[in-house]
Design a protein around this motif. Structure first.
Motif, PDB file in Angstrom:
ATOM      1  N   PRO A  39       0.855  -1.198   0.000  1.00 29.05           N
ATOM      2  CA  PRO A  39       0.000   0.000   0.000  1.00 29.05           C
ATOM      3  C   PRO A  39       0.889   1.245   0.000  1.00 29.05           C
ATOM      4  CG  PRO A  39      -0.756  -1.598   1.626  1.00 29.05           C
ATOM      5  CD  PRO A  39       0.597  -2.058   1.159  1.00 29.05           C
ATOM      6  N   MET A  40       0.700   2.123  -0.975  1.00 33.16           N
ATOM      7  CA  MET A  40       1.603   3.251  -1.157  1.00 33.16           C
ATOM      8  C   MET A  40       1.241   4.407  -0.235  1.00 33.16           C
ATOM      9  SD  MET A  40       3.835   2.279  -3.347  1.00 33.16           S
ATOM     10  CE  MET A  40       4.593   3.784  -3.947  1.00 33.16           C
ATOM     11  N   VAL A  74      12.451  15.880   2.852  1.00 31.04           N
ATOM     12  CA  VAL A  74      13.297  14.856   3.471  1.00 31.04           C
ATOM     13  C   VAL A  74      12.512  14.074   4.512  1.00 31.04           C
ATOM     14  CG1 VAL A  74      15.326  14.484   4.928  1.00 31.04           C
ATOM     15  CG2 VAL A  74      15.454  16.076   3.001  1.00 31.04           C
ATOM     16  N   THR A  75      11.754  14.786   5.347  1.00 26.52           N
ATOM     17  CA  THR A  75      10.943  14.118   6.374  1.00 26.52           C
ATOM     18  C   THR A  75       9.892  13.220   5.736  1.00 26.52           C
ATOM     19  OG1 THR A  75      11.275  15.972   7.888  1.00 26.52           O
ATOM     20  CG2 THR A  75       9.442  14.497   8.362  1.00 26.52           C
ATOM     21  N   ARG A  76       9.230  13.738   4.696  1.00 24.29           N
ATOM     22  CA  ARG A  76       8.196  12.954   4.014  1.00 24.29           C
ATOM     23  C   ARG A  76       8.799  11.708   3.364  1.00 24.29           C
ATOM     24  NH1 ARG A  76       3.298  14.540   1.882  1.00 24.29           N
ATOM     25  NH2 ARG A  76       3.293  15.867   3.738  1.00 24.29           N
ATOM     26  N   LEU A  77       9.952  11.866   2.760  1.00 23.67           N
ATOM     27  CA  LEU A  77      10.600  10.717   2.134  1.00 23.67           C
ATOM     28  C   LEU A  77      10.946   9.645   3.156  1.00 23.67           C
ATOM     29  CD1 LEU A  77      13.020  12.335  -0.485  1.00 23.67           C
ATOM     30  CD2 LEU A  77      11.121  10.781  -0.951  1.00 23.67           C
ATOM     31  N   LEU A  78      11.531  10.044   4.272  1.00 26.99           N
ATOM     32  CA  LEU A  78      11.892   9.068   5.295  1.00 26.99           C
ATOM     33  C   LEU A  78      10.660   8.346   5.821  1.00 26.99           C
ATOM     34  CD1 LEU A  78      14.629  11.051   7.252  1.00 26.99           C
ATOM     35  CD2 LEU A  78      14.977   9.075   5.772  1.00 26.99           C
ATOM     36  N   SER A  79       9.599   9.097   6.043  1.00 23.58           N
ATOM     37  CA  SER A  79       8.362   8.498   6.550  1.00 23.58           C
ATOM     38  C   SER A  79       7.737   7.561   5.525  1.00 23.58           C
ATOM     39  CB  SER A  79       7.375   9.605   6.920  1.00 23.58           C
ATOM     40  OG  SER A  79       6.118   9.070   7.278  1.00 23.58           O
ATOM     41  N   ASP A  80       7.620   8.022   4.278  1.00 25.63           N
ATOM     42  CA  ASP A  80       6.956   7.220   3.249  1.00 25.63           C
ATOM     43  C   ASP A  80       7.777   6.002   2.851  1.00 25.63           C
ATOM     44  OD1 ASP A  80       4.980   9.094   3.360  1.00 25.63           O
ATOM     45  OD2 ASP A  80       5.222   9.830   1.307  1.00 25.63           O
ATOM     46  N   LEU A  81       9.095   6.152   2.785  1.00 22.80           N
ATOM     47  CA  LEU A  81       9.930   5.007   2.439  1.00 22.80           C
ATOM     48  C   LEU A  81       9.836   3.925   3.509  1.00 22.80           C
ATOM     49  CD1 LEU A  81      13.017   6.906   1.038  1.00 22.80           C
ATOM     50  CD2 LEU A  81      11.568   5.339  -0.260  1.00 22.80           C
ATOM     51  N   GLU A  82       9.819   4.334   4.773  1.00 27.40           N
ATOM     52  CA  GLU A  82       9.646   3.356   5.846  1.00 27.40           C
ATOM     53  C   GLU A  82       8.296   2.665   5.731  1.00 27.40           C
ATOM     54  OE1 GLU A  82       9.940   3.034  10.732  1.00 27.40           O
ATOM     55  OE2 GLU A  82       9.789   5.000   9.774  1.00 27.40           O
ATOM     56  N   VAL A 107      11.345   3.068  -4.843  1.00 29.73           N
ATOM     57  CA  VAL A 107      11.858   4.378  -4.452  1.00 29.73           C
ATOM     58  C   VAL A 107      11.407   5.448  -5.439  1.00 29.73           C
ATOM     59  CG1 VAL A 107      13.977   5.764  -4.338  1.00 29.73           C
ATOM     60  CG2 VAL A 107      13.808   3.618  -3.078  1.00 29.73           C
ATOM     61  N   ARG A 108      11.441   5.130  -6.717  1.00 24.17           N
ATOM     62  CA  ARG A 108      11.018   6.115  -7.724  1.00 24.17           C
ATOM     63  C   ARG A 108       9.592   6.584  -7.461  1.00 24.17           C
ATOM     64  NH1 ARG A 108      13.431   4.655 -13.561  1.00 24.17           N
ATOM     65  NH2 ARG A 108      15.257   3.456 -12.947  1.00 24.17           N
ATOM     66  N   GLN A 109       8.696   5.631  -7.215  1.00 18.14           N
ATOM     67  CA  GLN A 109       7.304   6.000  -6.997  1.00 18.14           C
ATOM     68  C   GLN A 109       7.174   6.830  -5.725  1.00 18.14           C
ATOM     69  OE1 GLN A 109       6.225   4.971  -9.878  1.00 18.14           O
ATOM     70  NE2 GLN A 109       8.100   3.758  -9.879  1.00 18.14           N
ATOM     71  N   THR A 110       7.911   6.443  -4.697  1.00 20.25           N
ATOM     72  CA  THR A 110       7.840   7.147  -3.417  1.00 20.25           C
ATOM     73  C   THR A 110       8.360   8.569  -3.549  1.00 20.25           C
ATOM     74  OG1 THR A 110       8.218   5.012  -2.329  1.00 20.25           O
ATOM     75  CG2 THR A 110       8.437   6.977  -0.978  1.00 20.25           C
ATOM     76  N   VAL A 111       9.457   8.740  -4.261  1.00 19.72           N
ATOM     77  CA  VAL A 111      10.041  10.066  -4.459  1.00 19.72           C
ATOM     78  C   VAL A 111       9.056  10.982  -5.178  1.00 19.72           C
ATOM     79  CG1 VAL A 111      11.782  11.320  -5.805  1.00 19.72           C
ATOM     80  CG2 VAL A 111      12.462   9.386  -4.358  1.00 19.72           C
ATOM     81  N   HIS A 112       8.477  10.507  -6.277  1.00 22.53           N
ATOM     82  CA  HIS A 112       7.568  11.350  -7.044  1.00 22.53           C
ATOM     83  C   HIS A 112       6.305  11.682  -6.241  1.00 22.53           C
ATOM     84  CE1 HIS A 112       9.943  11.415 -10.628  1.00 22.53           C
ATOM     85  NE2 HIS A 112       9.905  10.112 -10.788  1.00 22.53           N
ATOM     86  N   ASP A 113       5.792  10.709  -5.488  1.00 23.41           N
ATOM     87  CA  ASP A 113       4.610  10.971  -4.663  1.00 23.41           C
ATOM     88  C   ASP A 113       4.898  12.035  -3.612  1.00 23.41           C
ATOM     89  OD1 ASP A 113       3.260   9.013  -6.048  1.00 23.41           O
ATOM     90  OD2 ASP A 113       3.479   7.481  -4.504  1.00 23.41           O
ATOM     91  N   ALA A 114       6.031  11.892  -2.925  1.00 17.11           N
ATOM     92  CA  ALA A 114       6.369  12.828  -1.860  1.00 17.11           C
ATOM     93  C   ALA A 114       6.600  14.228  -2.415  1.00 17.11           C
ATOM     94  CB  ALA A 114       7.610  12.342  -1.107  1.00 17.11           C
ATOM     95  N   ALA A 115       7.309  14.339  -3.535  1.00 18.70           N
ATOM     96  CA  ALA A 115       7.559  15.646  -4.138  1.00 18.70           C
ATOM     97  C   ALA A 115       6.244  16.304  -4.569  1.00 18.70           C
ATOM     98  CB  ALA A 115       8.502  15.497  -5.328  1.00 18.70           C
ATOM     99  N   ARG A 116       5.391  15.538  -5.212  1.00 19.93           N
ATOM    100  CA  ARG A 116       4.125  16.087  -5.701  1.00 19.93           C
ATOM    101  C   ARG A 116       3.260  16.613  -4.554  1.00 19.93           C
ATOM    102  NH1 ARG A 116      -1.034  13.968  -6.573  1.00 19.93           N
ATOM    103  NH2 ARG A 116      -2.162  14.850  -8.361  1.00 19.93           N
ATOM    104  N   SER A 117       3.280  15.916  -3.423  1.00 22.68           N
ATOM    105  CA  SER A 117       2.445  16.326  -2.290  1.00 22.68           C
ATOM    106  C   SER A 117       2.861  17.675  -1.723  1.00 22.68           C
ATOM    107  CB  SER A 117       2.506  15.263  -1.191  1.00 22.68           C
ATOM    108  OG  SER A 117       3.763  15.272  -0.527  1.00 22.68           O
ATOM    109  N   LEU A 118       4.080  18.102  -2.024  1.00 27.15           N
ATOM    110  CA  LEU A 118       4.611  19.359  -1.498  1.00 27.15           C
ATOM    111  C   LEU A 118       4.785  20.420  -2.578  1.00 27.15           C
ATOM    112  CD1 LEU A 118       7.279  17.735   0.843  1.00 27.15           C
ATOM    113  CD2 LEU A 118       5.138  18.827   1.557  1.00 27.15           C
ATOM    114  N   GLY A 119       4.188  20.204  -3.741  1.00 28.41           N
ATOM    115  CA  GLY A 119       4.312  21.175  -4.821  1.00 28.41           C
ATOM    116  C   GLY A 119       5.684  21.195  -5.458  1.00 28.41           C
TER     117      GLY A 119
END
Length: 461
Positions: free
Chosen positions: A99-100, A183-191, A228-240
């Motif tokens: 689940p992403m 950075v915080t979002r990435l660490l949280s979402d990747l975990e 990781v690619r999907q997680t990176v793009h999701d996290a970036a998009r959520s923050l504009g």
């Protein structure tokens, strides 16, 4: 017909319940094409059992899509729009469907491509890596692998231009502060997505970050890289924001490598570690020598795009020349040795000339095959070079036997077709499709300025 249900021991009803309890409505089944582009199909949770059994139909010509979504029919084996293959989710445990965190309601599963009868398909990149993992096991080795993922973070811009999201300095706390929420979002979402990360830092390039992924078995490492690619793009998009994973997002930046670290394990111990002056065993020496010998063909797979060729410049730690060194970041093959502090299990070999335009399964497959060939043949590498050879003149490099790696399509194509190892690893069918994709990309770029070529690749990875 092969019964593909034997590939998924998970009870489909239990998997559906597991996903619905987590609010999942659809499962995105993904794979990576010959350009490093992640493609996918979304299956409703209620139909997942059927996908596990029969797969999802996709056109066979995805193997000859180029980087600009053109379809080349230059490869004889896929020379018409006819044909269908089955994309089957690889699900051996409940947590293989993730689940992403950044896409509520959707989960991710990695896919394997099979023929319509459920047999192996010669163009399936995952299967190519599986063969090399099996080859290593037959030789008595397990392989450990991990990627370092570099990316450039940009503010959202309607023109698609790069607007740096942090101002540096390189490797600084100030740079991390500028993109602290990301950075915080990435660490949280990747975990949450089950990806283990060793560290995150601001890199050398402007607005650049790097994620160092923990070492895993090769298939898990490739899967993690895709996730990781999907997680990176999701996290970036959520923050504009937008993340460019391209080898060279523009001519003005340093470029993004996805450095590939590998090692061999035998009887539970790092088989590369030994007592020679560089901390290598005979296996380690052979592994380095094999990778060095096969380097021109290998990097044509691990850094294959028009963007890769433009990135391959001296003084940018992009692996511009074919040599190895101990902790030399300008070397295409960098030995990371063990030490008293790190311990004997730390030894690994980093391939610098690797980037996001590579299919990670193929990149790992050719890297492993090259290293194993060196071990099997008892090869010995030349002495390592500890300098930046880009500052040497041509005569000095020639005396040392150091040549520049390809920077043109013609050179790289010759290395692909001239490598017996690459041909054996990929097989004739997949190699033909891969070369056809590279030819199509080169033809697209031929009459365009480098800036336009790089802009066309900026956001596709």
């Amino acid at each position: 017909m092969a019964d593909v249900t034997t590939r998924s021991p998970v009870d489909p009803a239990e998997l559906e319940r597991h996903l619905r309890e987590r609010g999942v409505h659809g499962v995105q089944v993904g794979w990576v094409d010959n350009n490093g582009v992640v493609r996918s199909r979304v299956v409703p949770v209620g139909d997942l059992a059927g996908a596990l059994h029969r797969g999802v139909g996709v056109t066979a010509v995805f193997a000859v899509f180029d980087s600009h979504d053109g379809i080349t029919f230059a490869h004889e084996g896929l020379s018409t729009p006819s044909g269908d293959v089955r994309l089957v989710p690889v699900v051996d445990a409940l947590d293989d469907v993730v689940p992403m965190a950044g896409q509520p309601g959707l989960a991710w599963a990695h896919g394997r491509q099979l023929t319509a009868d459920g047999d192996p398909w010669p163009y399936c990149q995952r299967t190519v890596l599986e063969r090399q993992v099996a080859r290593a096991a037959a030789a008595g080795f397990e392989v450990r692998a991990g990627f370092e993922v570099e990316l450039l973070v940009s503010r959202e811009d309607p023109t698609g231009a790069l607007v740096p999201a942090h101002r540096g300095p390189a490797y600084s706390a100030n740079a991390v502060r500028d993109v602290g929420e990301l950075v915080t979002r990435l660490l949280s979402d990747l975990e949450a997505n089950g990806v283990d990360v060793g560290q995150v830092h601001a890199e050398y390039g402007g607005a650049q970050l790097e994620l160092a992924l923990s070492a895993l078995d090769p298939l898990a490492a490739a899967d993690a890289q895709v996730l990781v690619r999907q997680t990176v793009h999701d996290a970036a998009r959520s923050l504009g924001l937008r993340a460019s994973l391209a080898p060279l997002p523009s001519e003005e930046v340093a470029g993004n490598g996805w450095h590939l670290h590998t090692s061999l394990v035998r009887d539970g111990r790092n088989a590369l570690t030994g007592d020679d002056e560089h901390g290598l065993s005979a296996v380690g020496r052979g592994y380095v020598a094999g990778l060095l010998r096969e380097l021109p063909g290998v990097v044509a797979v691990t850094a294959p795009s028009t963007g890769s060729l433009l990135r391959r410049r001296p003084h940018y730690w992009a692996g511009a020349f074919g040599f190895w060194g101990v902790e030399n970041r300008e070397a295409a093959v960098r030995l990371v040795p063990s030490s008293r502090l790190l311990g004997p299990e730390h030894t690994n070999v980093e391939l610098k000339a690797c980037d996001a335009s590579a299919n990670p399964y193929l990149a790992l497959a050719v890297t492993i095959a090259a290293g194993l060939a060196g071990v099997e043949e008892g090869l010995v590498p030349p002495e390592p070079v500890q300098e930046d050879v880009g500052g040497w003149d041509d005569e000095r490099r020639a005396e040392a036997g150091i040549v520049a790696l390809a920077t043109t399509h013609e050179e790289q194509r010759a290395h692909l077709l001239g490598s017996d190892l690459v041909r054996e690893v990929l097989g004739e069918d997949l190699l033909g499709a891969f070369v056809a994709c590279r030819d199509a990309d080169a033809a697209w770029a031929a009459d365009r300025a480098p800036a336009d070529v790089l802009a066309s690749l900026r956001w596709i990875y």
